[in-house]
Design an enzyme around this catalytic site. Structure first.
Site, short mmCIF file in Angstrom:
data_model
loop_
_atom_site.label_atom_id
_atom_site.label_comp_id
_atom_site.label_asym_id
_atom_site.label_seq_id
_atom_site.Cartn_x
_atom_site.Cartn_y
_atom_site.Cartn_z
N CYS A 104 0.87 -1.18 0.00
CA CYS A 104 0.00 0.00 0.00
C CYS A 104 0.91 1.22 0.00
O CYS A 104 1.72 1.39 0.92
CB CYS A 104 -0.86 -0.03 1.26
SG CYS A 104 -1.86 1.44 1.50
N CYS A 119 -0.81 3.69 -6.57
CA CYS A 119 -1.68 3.06 -5.58
C CYS A 119 -1.89 1.62 -6.03
O CYS A 119 -2.12 1.37 -7.23
CB CYS A 119 -3.02 3.79 -5.50
SG CYS A 119 -4.30 2.90 -4.58
N1 DGL Z 1 -3.96 0.51 -2.06
C1 DGL Z 1 -3.53 1.57 -1.25
C2 DGL Z 1 -2.43 2.42 -1.82
O1 DGL Z 1 -1.59 1.92 -2.46
C3 DGL Z 1 -4.57 2.29 -0.45
C4 DGL Z 1 -5.67 2.96 -1.15
C5 DGL Z 1 -6.61 3.53 -0.12
O2 DGL Z 1 -7.00 2.78 0.79
O3 DGL Z 1 -6.96 4.71 -0.22
O4 DGL Z 1 -2.33 3.58 -1.60
#
Ligand code: DGL
Length: 257
Positions: A71, A181
């Site tokens: 993440c 993301c």
């Molecule tokens: N998948 C995550 C990222 O890479 C989080 C996205 C989120 O929960 O806003 O930032």
């Protein structure tokens, strides 16, 4: 055999998990989706760090030798704290700004990420270091995480939502777009369709393969893997319903199982 813990705010981190498993198919994996608290993108650094700490404790109690913060938002908020507090290796997400800077021909790079990532010093420092003389256009993938969590990957709504965030980058001249993301790679076919329909040729960069190679390197250095012939094992856990996680896992990570 190594036990690798992986976590994300939701199912997006599976885009990283599938790359890790592709090159290390014989390890033991525990994936945790914090979907009761998804999205992280608009939450405070303190909140995300608190969640990352609790998830880390749980993954270590389950035997994790190494943790992948799949993440970007949680990496930016918490990886420095986790490295200080826990005695195991952490691998986080790096926004792929450097390969984008090396690959652009138009001199304009697009970055799609959450609001949390785009304002974090981890991202800003990387951007400022590698993009001198280039133009960087940033946009949040507004609504992208929600689309992925509801498995709306190629519906008309997905198309319109993707178009709204992508068009400003394309019309600014970006020929290379960083997916900042881990949820966004699941929308890649829709992003490619939108770009083609609007008449743009663009390259999207997903940092997941580079992150997977980093995991492999650390395991080899620490001599805890990779297993040549271990019995692979995958545990999928979540803080709310595991429905999406199971389905997206079957769609994206399970071609060989
Ligand atoms: N998948 C995550 C990222 O890479 C989080 C996205 C989120 O929960 O806003 O930032």
């Amino acid at each position: 055999m190594a036990t690798i813990g992986i976590f994300d705010s939701g199912s997006g981190g599976l885009s990283v998990f599938r790359e890790i498993r592709r090159i290390m198919p014989h390890e033991r994996y525990i994936y945790f989706s914090d979907n009761a608290n998804c999205p992280y993108g608009s939450k405070s650094r303190e909140f995300i760090t608190g969640r990352a700490r609790e998830i880390t404790k749980m993954l270590i109690a389950k035997g994790a030798d190494l943790i992948v913060i799949a993440c970007n938002t949680a990496t930016a908020a918490a990886i420095a704290t986790l490295r200080k507090e826990f005695g195991i290796p952490f691998v986080g997400m790096e926004p792929a700004v450097k390969p984008a800077a090396l690959g652009t021909r138009s001199g304009v790079i697009g970055v799609l990420a959450t609001a949390g990532t785009l304002k974090a010093s981890k991202y800003l420092d990387t951007r400022d270091r590698y993009t001198k003389g280039l133009e960087v256009v940033e946009h949040t993938g507004q609504g992208f995480v929600e689309l992925v969590e509801s498995l709306e990957l190629d519906s008309p709504k997905a198309y319109d939502t993707v178009k709204a965030s992508l068009q400003p980058l394309l019309s600014a001249g970006a020929d290379t777009i960083v997916l900042g993301c881990t949820h966004y790679p699941f929308l890649l076919p829709t992003m490619e369709k939108v770009s083609a329909d609007l008449g743009y040729e663009v390259r999207f960069i997903d940092p997941a393969p580079a992150v997977a190679r980093q995991v492999l390197k650390i395991l080899e250095e620490k001599e805890i893997g990779p297993a040549a012939d271990g019995r692979p094992e995958v545990e999928l856990l979540s803080s709310a319903s595991a429905d999406t996680l199971q389905k997206l896992f079957s769609l994206s990570c399970c071609s060989s199982c």
